[in-house]
Enzyme design. Structure first.
Site, PDB file in Angstrom:
ATOM      1  N   TYR A 141       0.813  -0.935  -0.018  1.00 59.87           N
ATOM      2  CA  TYR A 141      -0.068   0.069   0.135  1.00 59.87           C
ATOM      3  C   TYR A 141       0.818   1.335  -0.093  1.00 59.87           C
ATOM      4  CZ  TYR A 141      -4.825  -1.767   0.644  1.00 59.87           C
ATOM      5  OH  TYR A 141      -5.753  -2.340   0.559  1.00 59.87           O
ATOM      6  N   LYS A 192       2.991 -15.167   2.160  1.00 61.92           N
ATOM      7  CA  LYS A 192       3.319 -16.016   0.590  1.00 61.92           C
ATOM      8  C   LYS A 192       4.649 -16.301   0.486  1.00 61.92           C
ATOM      9  CE  LYS A 192       1.413 -17.418  -3.136  1.00 61.92           C
ATOM     10  NZ  LYS A 192       0.680 -18.740  -3.023  1.00 61.92           N
ATOM     11  N   ASP A 224      -3.119 -18.015   0.282  1.00 65.49           N
ATOM     12  CA  ASP A 224      -4.330 -18.839  -0.706  1.00 65.49           C
ATOM     13  C   ASP A 224      -4.802 -19.708   0.230  1.00 65.49           C
ATOM     14  OD1 ASP A 224      -1.571 -20.154  -0.748  1.00 65.49           O
ATOM     15  OD2 ASP A 224      -1.862 -20.687  -2.644  1.00 65.49           O
ATOM     16  N   ASP A 248      -6.378  -6.844   4.189  1.00 61.25           N
ATOM     17  CA  ASP A 248      -7.353  -6.062   3.697  1.00 61.25           C
ATOM     18  C   ASP A 248      -8.345  -7.253   3.028  1.00 61.25           C
ATOM     19  OD1 ASP A 248      -9.101  -4.191   2.403  1.00 61.25           O
ATOM     20  OD2 ASP A 248      -8.298  -4.579   0.479  1.00 61.25           O
ATOM     21  N   ASP A 252     -12.172  -8.972   4.642  1.00 58.84           N
ATOM     22  CA  ASP A 252     -13.609  -8.889   4.071  1.00 58.84           C
ATOM     23  C   ASP A 252     -14.127 -10.354   4.146  1.00 58.84           C
ATOM     24  OD1 ASP A 252     -13.310  -6.075   3.542  1.00 58.84           O
ATOM     25  OD2 ASP A 252     -14.043  -6.461   1.517  1.00 58.84           O
TER      26      ASP A 252
END
Ligand code: IPM
Ligand code: MG
Length: 360
Positions: A141, A192, A224, A248, A252
Site C-alpha cells: 500500500y 506468501k 491462498d 484487507d 472482508d
C-alpha cells in the site's frame, strides 16, 4: 479531564452511520459523565469537494491533538475519475500513515442471533470469534517506487513495491502475540513465503519473536490456503496476523462469515494505543442516502474506541450489551435480515440501541 474525539463522517453512507454512532456516544458521554468533546472534520470526497484534496494537513494536525478518531467511510463514484493522487481513499491512507496507526484490529465475531444470516452453514460458523491483526501503514500500500510509466515500446506499465522492514514486522507481530495472550493464545501468521521475499522475512521475524511468547502457539499459513481455510473451517483460527494487502482481503472474507460486513468494527492503533475507529465496510454509494445502512459496525467501533483508546471498559460493555439486546429483539437492517425477523432502517436501529442502553 476532558478527552477530544475527532469525528470524520466521510462519504456515502458514512454520515448516516456516524450520526447513529454519535447518538450512542453522546448517550454514554452523558450517562457515564465521560467528559468527551467532539470536533468534526472532512475526509475523502467530502474534503475534495471543499478543499480540493482528500485530507488537509490542517485536519491531520488537529487529529494529532485528539485522543481518538471515529471515521465513517470514504469514496464514491463521484470521485472515481479524478487524479489518482487525490482520490478519496488517499485521505484514509494519509491519516493512517501520518498518525502511525500501524496496528489494525478487525474482530470477526459471530453474534449467535445472526447465525442464519451467514452464508456458511451454522455448524461451520457458530461460535466464531477471530481477530485479524492487519499491518496498516506498510507493505504494498505504501511501498515506493510506485506508479504507472510508459515503457520504451510505448506500452504502459503499472508497478508497486511490496516491502516490509524487520522493525515493521516485529511491532505488528508483537501486537498479535499480545492480543492472543488475552484470547485463546494462538497466532496464525499469514504470508506468501513460497514466492515473495518480503514475506520470507516476515515469517523469519515471526519465528524469532515466538520464543518471547512461550504461552502462545505460532503457526504459519500461505495466504491462498488461509483464504480457503477461512471459508472451510474458520473456527480453527484465533488471531490471524498478516500484512496490509492480505489483511484487507482476508478481513472482508472473514466479515461475511459473521453474516454481514455491516457488523464489523475496527481499531487502528499507534504505538501508544491512540487510535482511529471505523467500520470495516466501505461507503456503499449504492445505498447512500436511503436510510437503510447498518449502523452497528460503527456503533461497535465506538465501543472499541472506549475500550482500547480511552480505557472506559464499563461504557464499552454497555454498548456491546445494547447491541446484543437489539439483536435479541429481532431487529435487523437489510444486510442481516432473515425471514422471521423485523427489518429496520439505519435510524430505527440507532433508536433501538439507545433504548437498550442502560436498560439491559
Ligand atoms: C479497508 C478499505 C481501505 C483499504 C480502502 C478504502 C483504501 O478497503 O479499510 O479495508 O484498502 O485499506
Ligand atoms: Mg478493505
Amino acid at each position: 479531564m476532558t478527552k477530544k474525539i475527532m469525528i470524520l463522517p466521510g462519504d456515502g453512507i458514512g454520515p448516516e452511520i456516524v450520526a447513529q454512532a454519535r447518538r450512542v456516544l453522546d448517550a454514554v458521554n452523558t450517562h457515564d459523565d465521560l467528559q468527551l468533546e467532539f470536533i468534526g472534520e472532512l475526509i475523502g470526497g467530502a474534503s475534495i469537494d471543499v478543499h480540493g484534496e482528500p485530507l488537509t494537513d490542517a485536519a491531520v494536525a488537529r487529529a494529532r491533538e485528539c485522543d481518538a478518531i471515529l471515521l465513517g467511510a470514504v469514496g464514491g463514484p463521484k470521485w472515481d475519475t479524478i487524479d489518482r493522487a487525490i482520490r478519496p481513499e488517499r485521505g484514509l491512507l494519509k491519516i493512517r500513515s501520518s498518525l502511525g496507526l500501524y496496528a489494525n484490529l478487525r474482530p470477526a465475531l459471530l453474534y449467535p442471533q445472526l447465525v442464519e444470516a451467514s452464508s456458511l452453514k451454522p455448524e461451520v460458523v457458530s461460535g466464531l470469534d477471530i481477530l485479524i491483526v492487519r499491518e496498516l501503514t506498510g507493505g504494498i500500500y505504501f511501498g515506493e517506487p510506485r506508479g504507472i510509466r510508459t515503457l520504451e515500446n510505448g506500452e504502459r506499465e503499472g508497478y508497486n513495491t511490496y516491502k516490509y522492514s524487520e522493525s515493521e514486522i516485529e511491532r505488528i507481530g508483537r501486537t498479535a502475540f499480545e492480543m492472543a495472550r488475552k484470547r485463546s493464545k494462538k497466532v496464525c501468521s499469514v504470508d506468501k513465503a513460497n514466492v515473495l521475499e518480503a514475506t520470507i522475512l516476515w515469517r523469519e521475524v515471526m519465528d524469532r519473536l515466538a520464543p518471547e511468547y512461550p504461552d502462545v502457539e505460532l503457526s504459519h499459513m500461505y495466504v491462498d490456503n488461509a483464504a480457503m481455510q477461512l471459508v472451510r473451517a474458520p473456527k480453527q483460527f484465533d488471531v490471524l496476523v498478516t500484512g496490509n494487502m492480505f489483511g484487507d482481503i482476508l478481513s472482508d472474507a472473514a466479515a461475511m462469515l459473521t453474516g454481514s460486513i455491516g457488523m464489523l468494527p475496527s481499531a487502528s492503533l499507534d504505538k501508544d494505543g491512540r487510535g482511529m475507529y471505523e467500520p470495516c465496510h466501505g461507503s456503499a454509494p449504492d445505498i447512500a442516502g436511503q436510510g437503510i445502512a447498518n449502523p452497528l459496525a460503527t456503533i461497535l467501533s465506538v465501543s472499541m474506541m472506549l475500550r482500547y483508546s480511552l480505557g472506559l471498559t464499563k461504557s464499552a460493555d454497555a454498548i456491546d450489551a445494547a447491541v446484543g439486546v437489539v439483536l435479541d429483539q429481532g431487529l435487523r437492517t437489510a444486510d442481516i435480515y432473515t425471514p422471521g425477523t423485523t427489518k429496520v432502517g439505519t435510524c430505527e436501529m440507532g433508536d433501538a440501541v439507545l433504548a437498550a442502553l442502560y436498560q439491559a
